[in-house]
Write a protein that holds these residues in place. Structure first.
Motif, PDB file in Angstrom:
ATOM      1  N   SER A 131       0.840  -1.200   0.000  1.00 21.23           N
ATOM      2  CA  SER A 131       0.000   0.000   0.000  1.00 21.23           C
ATOM      3  C   SER A 131       0.869   1.242   0.000  1.00 21.23           C
ATOM      4  CB  SER A 131      -0.879  -0.032   1.256  1.00 21.23           C
ATOM      5  OG  SER A 131      -1.610   1.146   1.398  1.00 21.23           O
ATOM      6  N   ASP A 132       0.346   2.327  -0.551  1.00 21.39           N
ATOM      7  CA  ASP A 132       0.962   3.649  -0.430  1.00 21.39           C
ATOM      8  C   ASP A 132       2.428   3.681  -0.866  1.00 21.39           C
ATOM      9  OD1 ASP A 132      -0.988   3.842   2.448  1.00 21.39           O
ATOM     10  OD2 ASP A 132      -1.321   5.051   0.672  1.00 21.39           O
ATOM     11  N   GLY A 133       2.672   3.846  -2.140  1.00 24.90           N
ATOM     12  CA  GLY A 133       4.016   3.870  -2.701  1.00 24.90           C
ATOM     13  C   GLY A 133       4.895   4.966  -2.126  1.00 24.90           C
ATOM     14  N   SER A 134       6.200   4.778  -2.227  1.00 24.04           N
ATOM     15  CA  SER A 134       7.210   5.725  -1.729  1.00 24.04           C
ATOM     16  C   SER A 134       7.056   5.996  -0.242  1.00 24.04           C
ATOM     17  CB  SER A 134       7.147   7.047  -2.506  1.00 24.04           C
ATOM     18  OG  SER A 134       7.411   6.818  -3.855  1.00 24.04           O
ATOM     19  N   ARG A 135       6.642   4.970   0.508  1.00 24.43           N
ATOM     20  CA  ARG A 135       6.494   5.105   1.954  1.00 24.43           C
ATOM     21  C   ARG A 135       7.052   3.874   2.643  1.00 24.43           C
ATOM     22  NH1 ARG A 135       3.371   9.113   3.953  1.00 24.43           N
ATOM     23  NH2 ARG A 135       2.818  10.569   2.318  1.00 24.43           N
ATOM     24  N   THR A 136       7.350   4.044   3.931  1.00 22.73           N
ATOM     25  CA  THR A 136       7.850   2.914   4.688  1.00 22.73           C
ATOM     26  C   THR A 136       7.005   2.731   5.950  1.00 22.73           C
ATOM     27  OG1 THR A 136       9.783   2.029   5.841  1.00 22.73           O
ATOM     28  CG2 THR A 136       9.571   4.404   5.808  1.00 22.73           C
ATOM     29  N   VAL A 137       6.646   1.491   6.228  1.00 17.41           N
ATOM     30  CA  VAL A 137       5.891   1.196   7.443  1.00 17.41           C
ATOM     31  C   VAL A 137       6.870   1.118   8.613  1.00 17.41           C
ATOM     32  CG1 VAL A 137       4.541  -0.541   8.642  1.00 17.41           C
ATOM     33  CG2 VAL A 137       4.022   0.003   6.275  1.00 17.41           C
ATOM     34  N   ASP A 138       6.671   1.973   9.603  1.00 21.04           N
ATOM     35  CA  ASP A 138       7.606   2.006  10.727  1.00 21.04           C
ATOM     36  C   ASP A 138       6.995   1.560  12.043  1.00 21.04           C
ATOM     37  OD1 ASP A 138      10.088   2.719   9.702  1.00 21.04           O
ATOM     38  OD2 ASP A 138       9.449   4.782   9.437  1.00 21.04           O
ATOM     39  N   CYS A 139       5.714   1.774  12.239  1.00 21.22           N
ATOM     40  CA  CYS A 139       5.114   1.454  13.536  1.00 21.22           C
ATOM     41  C   CYS A 139       3.784   0.739  13.340  1.00 21.22           C
ATOM     42  CB  CYS A 139       4.848   2.726  14.347  1.00 21.22           C
ATOM     43  SG  CYS A 139       6.303   3.694  14.732  1.00 21.22           S
ATOM     44  N   ILE A 140       3.505  -0.180  14.247  1.00 26.88           N
ATOM     45  CA  ILE A 140       2.198  -0.823  14.292  1.00 26.88           C
ATOM     46  C   ILE A 140       1.862  -1.049  15.761  1.00 26.88           C
ATOM     47  CG2 ILE A 140       3.205  -3.134  14.034  1.00 26.88           C
ATOM     48  CD1 ILE A 140       0.669  -3.865  12.438  1.00 26.88           C
ATOM     49  N   THR A 141       0.592  -0.831  16.107  1.00 30.64           N
ATOM     50  CA  THR A 141       0.171  -1.109  17.477  1.00 30.64           C
ATOM     51  C   THR A 141      -1.152  -1.860  17.449  1.00 30.64           C
ATOM     52  OG1 THR A 141      -0.072  -0.125  19.675  1.00 30.64           O
ATOM     53  CG2 THR A 141      -1.111   1.054  17.886  1.00 30.64           C
ATOM     54  N   ALA A 142      -1.295  -2.792  18.378  1.00 33.25           N
ATOM     55  CA  ALA A 142      -2.495  -3.627  18.419  1.00 33.25           C
ATOM     56  C   ALA A 142      -3.606  -2.918  19.179  1.00 33.25           C
ATOM     57  CB  ALA A 142      -2.169  -4.952  19.084  1.00 33.25           C
ATOM     58  N   LEU A 143      -4.823  -3.050  18.674  1.00 37.19           N
ATOM     59  CA  LEU A 143      -6.015  -2.539  19.337  1.00 37.19           C
ATOM     60  C   LEU A 143      -6.846  -3.735  19.788  1.00 37.19           C
ATOM     61  CD1 LEU A 143      -7.089   0.162  16.701  1.00 37.19           C
ATOM     62  CD2 LEU A 143      -5.620   0.461  18.693  1.00 37.19           C
TER      63      LEU A 143
END
Lengths: 53, 167
Positions: free
Chosen positions: B37-49
């Motif tokens: 998803s979302d080109g030219s981006r990097t996934v850095d954080c994820i948090t569980a809900l």
């Protein structure tokens, strides 16, 4: 990540504003012992006794 | 020969029983175990809900501002989050990047770094689970500090709701 010779810890109120009662106007600073030494901190942990590490 | 046949049978049975080889992608998440998803981006954080939901951040590779999305347990983007499934968090004019993300007391907190293109500041922000900024927090949902460059990590006191940031 960029390295710094100074580590700052800041405390905020739950309202989103700095807690001025902590450290020096809400901020405490830790400086490395010598030039050429740098902090690289990536995670902050708060234990059940309220201590930060 | 008998031992080999039994071993092969056990291997086949384990695949049938568990349906997935160890460390393989979970195909029940999205359609193939991953989301692109979302080109030219990097996934850095994820948090569980709660209920298997999660919040994920997409930082820009250069200038731009961070996108946050909410995912369901099966990897579907929740389009009711933010605007069309996305919270575009902009603090300063040029760039906003999230370094840490936490869920606490039905709200999501994030911290990171933001830049005008000339000056760089650390920031803290809070938003609701529907992807709207919490206007009661700081200045319309965020606050920043001109004394440093980046808040790299965040911890919240469970008793007071106060939080600590490291720069």
């Amino acid at each position: 990540m960029k390295d710094f010779d100074e580590l700052m810890v800041t405390r905020y109120h739950s309202s989103g504003y700095i807690d001025g009662n902590f450290g020096n106007l809400g901020i405490t600073t830790y400086t490395t012992a010598a030039s050429g030494q740098y902090y690289e901190v990536r995670h902050l942990n708060l234990d059940q006794s309220g201590k930060l590490s | 020969m008998k031992l080999i046949s039994i071993s092969l049978a056990l291997c086949l049975c384990s695949n049938i029983l568990f349906g997935q080889t160890p460390c393989s992608l979970d195909n029940s998440f999205d359609t193939d175990g991953k989301i692109v998803s979302d080109g030219s981006r990097t996934v850095d954080c994820i948090t569980a809900l709660p209920n298997g939901l999660s919040i994920i951040t997409y930082n820009p590779m250069s200038t731009g501002h961070v996108y946050l999305r909410k995912l369901t347990a099966n990897g579907t983007v929740d389009n009711s989050f933010g605007v069309n499934g996305k919270l575009n968090l902009q603090v300063a004019s040029s760039r906003t990047e999230v370094k840490d993300l936490l869920y606490y007391n039905n709200q999501v907190y994030c911290c990171g770094t933001t830049s005008t293109g000339t000056n760089t500041y650390p920031f803290i922000a809070r938003f609701h689970l529907n992807g709207k900024m919490d206007s009661t927090f700081g200045y319309n949902g965020y606050n920043y500090n001109v004394q440093h460059y980046s808040y790299n990590s965040l911890a919240i006191e469970s008793g007071t709701g106060k939080y600590w940031l490291e720069a």
